[in-house]
Design a protein around this motif. Structure first.
Motif, mmCIF file in Angstrom:
data_model
loop_
_atom_site.group_PDB
_atom_site.id
_atom_site.type_symbol
_atom_site.label_atom_id
_atom_site.label_comp_id
_atom_site.label_asym_id
_atom_site.label_seq_id
_atom_site.Cartn_x
_atom_site.Cartn_y
_atom_site.Cartn_z
ATOM 1 N N ALA A 48 0.923 -1.172 -0.045
ATOM 2 C CA ALA A 48 -0.042 -0.066 0.162
ATOM 3 C C ALA A 48 1.001 1.377 0.055
ATOM 4 O O ALA A 48 0.070 2.351 -0.072
ATOM 5 C CB ALA A 48 -0.966 0.017 1.234
ATOM 6 N N GLY A 49 2.195 1.040 0.347
ATOM 7 C CA GLY A 49 3.003 2.237 0.255
ATOM 8 C C GLY A 49 3.257 2.992 1.454
ATOM 9 O O GLY A 49 4.077 3.921 1.435
ATOM 10 N N CYS A 50 2.833 2.447 2.519
ATOM 11 C CA CYS A 50 2.934 2.925 4.013
ATOM 12 C C CYS A 50 4.321 2.397 4.660
ATOM 13 O O CYS A 50 4.078 1.756 5.327
ATOM 14 C CB CYS A 50 1.740 2.587 4.795
ATOM 15 S SG CYS A 50 1.882 3.510 6.162
ATOM 16 N N ASP A 51 5.235 2.730 3.893
ATOM 17 C CA ASP A 51 6.621 2.413 4.481
ATOM 18 C C ASP A 51 7.052 2.889 5.928
ATOM 19 O O ASP A 51 6.784 3.919 6.058
ATOM 20 C CB ASP A 51 7.818 2.436 3.485
ATOM 21 C CG ASP A 51 7.538 2.003 2.201
ATOM 22 O OD1 ASP A 51 6.835 1.142 2.026
ATOM 23 O OD2 ASP A 51 8.170 2.678 1.264
#
Length: 80
Positions: free
Chosen positions: A32-35
């Motif tokens: 989801a890109g929430c690193d």
């Protein structure tokens, strides 16, 4: 695909939201890109280890450039 937050291991960072500060000891990437990065604070004045915390990579600022740790093979297979 490389991004600006891909090589933070060993770098000292401060979270802009919480003020939490320490060395990045782990990085996690999500679909989801929430690193996120795991931040380990320095040992307390009493000599005891303090609790680690997870921060969003988009909210951390580099306090002290590094990195101290450079893996020999970034994605080595352990075979175990």
């Amino acid at each position: 695909m490389a991004g600006p937050h891909d090589d933070l291991l060993g770098v000292t960072v401060r979270d802009r939201v919480t003020g939490f500060e320490g060395m990045v000891t782990s990085q996690t990437r999500y679909l989801a890109g929430c690193d996120r990065v795991e931040v380990t604070p320095p040992v307390g004045r009493n000599g005891k280890l303090r609790e680690k915390g997870w921060c969003d990579v988009l909210t951390v600022d580099v306090v002290e450039d590094g990195p101290i740790y450079r893996p020999a093979m970034p994605f080595a297979v352990s075979g175990g």
